[in-house]
Design an enzyme around this catalytic site. Structure first.
Site, PDB file in Angstrom:
ATOM      1  N   TYR A   1       1.478  -1.027   0.261  1.00 17.44           N
ATOM      2  CA  TYR A   1       0.238   0.213   0.263  1.00 17.44           C
ATOM      3  C   TYR A   1       0.496   1.294   0.166  1.00 17.44           C
ATOM      4  O   TYR A   1      -0.003   2.011  -0.357  1.00 17.44           O
ATOM      5  CB  TYR A   1      -0.558   0.073   1.157  1.00 17.44           C
ATOM      6  CG  TYR A   1      -2.325  -0.994   1.298  1.00 17.44           C
ATOM      7  CD1 TYR A   1      -2.112  -1.630  -0.219  1.00 17.44           C
ATOM      8  CD2 TYR A   1      -3.426  -1.479   1.834  1.00 17.44           C
ATOM      9  CE1 TYR A   1      -2.603  -2.350  -0.057  1.00 17.44           C
ATOM     10  CE2 TYR A   1      -4.265  -1.949   1.966  1.00 17.44           C
ATOM     11  CZ  TYR A   1      -3.754  -2.860   1.083  1.00 17.44           C
ATOM     12  OH  TYR A   1      -5.159  -4.088   1.208  1.00 17.44           O
TER      13      TYR A   1
ATOM     14  N   LYS B   1       3.738 -15.205   4.047  1.00 21.34           N
ATOM     15  CA  LYS B   1       3.596 -16.154   3.154  1.00 21.34           C
ATOM     16  C   LYS B   1       5.635 -16.344   2.469  1.00 21.34           C
ATOM     17  O   LYS B   1       5.692 -16.289   1.740  1.00 21.34           O
ATOM     18  CB  LYS B   1       2.890 -15.474   1.279  1.00 21.34           C
ATOM     19  CG  LYS B   1       2.913 -16.305   0.682  1.00 21.34           C
ATOM     20  CD  LYS B   1       2.175 -17.490   1.036  1.00 21.34           C
ATOM     21  CE  LYS B   1       1.375 -18.151  -0.681  1.00 21.34           C
ATOM     22  NZ  LYS B   1       0.589 -19.880  -0.302  1.00 21.34           N
TER      23      LYS B   1
ATOM     24  N   ASP C   1      -2.579 -18.433   3.362  1.00 23.40           N
ATOM     25  CA  ASP C   1      -3.855 -18.910   2.920  1.00 23.40           C
ATOM     26  C   ASP C   1      -4.617 -20.017   3.968  1.00 23.40           C
ATOM     27  O   ASP C   1      -5.864 -20.591   3.648  1.00 23.40           O
ATOM     28  CB  ASP C   1      -3.647 -19.604   1.738  1.00 23.40           C
ATOM     29  CG  ASP C   1      -1.902 -20.158   1.472  1.00 23.40           C
ATOM     30  OD1 ASP C   1      -1.527 -20.256   2.739  1.00 23.40           O
ATOM     31  OD2 ASP C   1      -1.460 -20.853   0.521  1.00 23.40           O
TER      32      ASP C   1
ATOM     33  N   ASP D   1      -5.568  -6.186   5.922  1.00 23.52           N
ATOM     34  CA  ASP D   1      -6.114  -6.034   5.734  1.00 23.52           C
ATOM     35  C   ASP D   1      -7.390  -7.151   5.292  1.00 23.52           C
ATOM     36  O   ASP D   1      -8.724  -6.943   5.503  1.00 23.52           O
ATOM     37  CB  ASP D   1      -5.909  -5.318   4.125  1.00 23.52           C
ATOM     38  CG  ASP D   1      -7.168  -4.108   3.592  1.00 23.52           C
ATOM     39  OD1 ASP D   1      -8.332  -4.367   4.367  1.00 23.52           O
ATOM     40  OD2 ASP D   1      -7.146  -3.801   2.053  1.00 23.52           O
TER      41      ASP D   1
ATOM     42  N   ASP E   1     -11.403  -7.873   7.518  1.00 21.13           N
ATOM     43  CA  ASP E   1     -12.299  -8.105   6.793  1.00 21.13           C
ATOM     44  C   ASP E   1     -12.714  -9.066   6.859  1.00 21.13           C
ATOM     45  O   ASP E   1     -14.387  -9.674   6.871  1.00 21.13           O
ATOM     46  CB  ASP E   1     -12.628  -7.646   5.230  1.00 21.13           C
ATOM     47  CG  ASP E   1     -12.141  -6.044   5.444  1.00 21.13           C
ATOM     48  OD1 ASP E   1     -11.894  -5.288   6.411  1.00 21.13           O
ATOM     49  OD2 ASP E   1     -12.051  -5.672   4.216  1.00 21.13           O
TER      50      ASP E   1
END
Length: 356
Positions: free
Chosen positions: A142, A189, A221, A245, A249
């Site tokens: 970001y 990851k 994952d 993020d 959510d």
């Protein structure tokens, strides 16, 4: 105590939910004898429309001289539907995080007993879920360099992290785990990404300094699956910006509605307290938005910005009572024939409860 806060309602339903949460804040201050002063400022689409900047210097100056920032939401269909817009409301939120040094976002996730039936998960999976997500907030994709080729047919976003950025948010997460059930889940990851390998390396270096905390390392994952398969197994989860993020959510719907979860963004300067939901522009001005996440963000503000624990407990007690009484907005109604309450009606109910 004197409480000096900056109020940034933002866009969409932001002004409506912030108004009700501010009324609750006023009621709590009145009940406990605190002196509340506040000033409002523009951020997001309304700031672009007013002065061309989604996070004006005047707004930043107000945030810096305040004890806490109470924030609503940013976002507008006007800009969502314009993929080539050079200035966007969300840039104001990113600028605020960067300029205030808000490197850690704290999102508690817990289930309200009266709303378990609204969760998409089975009761036995969700009823004991109680964990905290800590998301790094000022690094990663970001904030990395980005751009497009000259012909516009290819694009790039760069994910970058420094040791300092990783260490400070991991320390925040270890400290939270130490105050809770002493279990920390580090999400990355590392089998693919070099930044993730640095995250895991630094976490492993820091772990011996916290011998009483159990640390586990899982891929993002796997974390996404764990949230729906076994959410009660989590205590404190920490991860980088984009992963955080998405995962937070996902975690929000465990409770049955995104309109129920608060958050605190903490770091170098003034902390920001906000609901995790967006601006929901389709619902703006209709008096239907759920104000409870914003009200619960006020509870976090009392506790974390001012160390006023009793006040935070009272707000959460009021929110729980409103849900137990079925006095809620349409998004969390659970019983046939239940009456959907307006945003302002729920706010007034909470104020009355607190004053009583």
């Amino acid at each position: 105590m004197k409480l000096n806060i900056a109020v940034l309602p933002g866009d969409g339903i932001g002004p409506e939910v912030v108004e009700q949460a501010l009324n609750v804040t006023k009621a709590v201050c009145e009940k406990f004898g605190h002196i509340l002063t506040y000033e409002t400022a523009l951020v997001g689409a309304c700031a672009i429309d007013a002065c061309g900047d989604p996070y004006p210097d005047s707004t930043h100056e107000l945030c810096m001289r305040s004890d806490a920032v109470f924030f609503g939401a940013v976002g507008s269909l006007k800009y969502d539907n314009d993929p080539i817009a050079k200035v966007r409301p969300e840039q104001g939120l990113l600028a605020m995080r960067k300029k205030l040094g808000l490197y850690g976002n704290v999102r508690p996730v817990s289930v309200f007993p009266s709303l378990i039936s609204r969760s998409p998960l089975r009761r036995d999976l969700v009823e004991n879920a109680d964990f905290v997500c800590i998301r790094e907030l000022t690094g990663g994709l970001y904030f990395g360099s980005r751009g497009r080729s000259e012909d516009g047919n290819s694009a790039f976003d760069t994910c970058e992290y420094s040791r300092e950025e990783i260490e400070r948010v991991l320390k925040l997460a270890f400290d939270y785990a130490g105050k809770r059930r002493k279990k920390l889940t580090v999400v990355d990851k590392a089998n693919i990404l070099e930044t993730s390998r640095l995250w895991r390396q630094i976490a492993q270096e820091m772990a011996p300094n916290y011998p009483d905390i159990e640390v586990e390392y899982i891929y993002v994952d796997n974390a996404a699956m764990r949230l729906v398969q076994w959410p009660a197994s989590l205590d404190v989860l920490v991860t980088e910006n984009m992963f955080g993020d998405i995962l937070t959510d996902e975690a929000s719907v465990i409770t049955g509605s995104m309109g129920l979860l608060p958050s605190a963004s903490v770091g170098l300067h003034t902390s920001v307290f906000e609901p995790i939901h967006g601006s929901y522009p389709q619902g703006a001005g209709k008096n239907i938005a759920n104000p409870l996440a914003t009200v619960l963000s006020a509870a976090m503000m009392f506790e974390y910005a001012f160390d006023l624990k009793e006040e935070g407990v009272l707000i959460r007690k009021a929110v729980t009572a409103s849900m137990d009484a079925g006095f809620v907005t349409e998004d969390i109604m659970t019983a046939p024939g239940q009456v959907a309450r307006k945003t302002s009606e729920v706010g007034a109910w909470l104020v009355k409860y607190i004053k009583g």
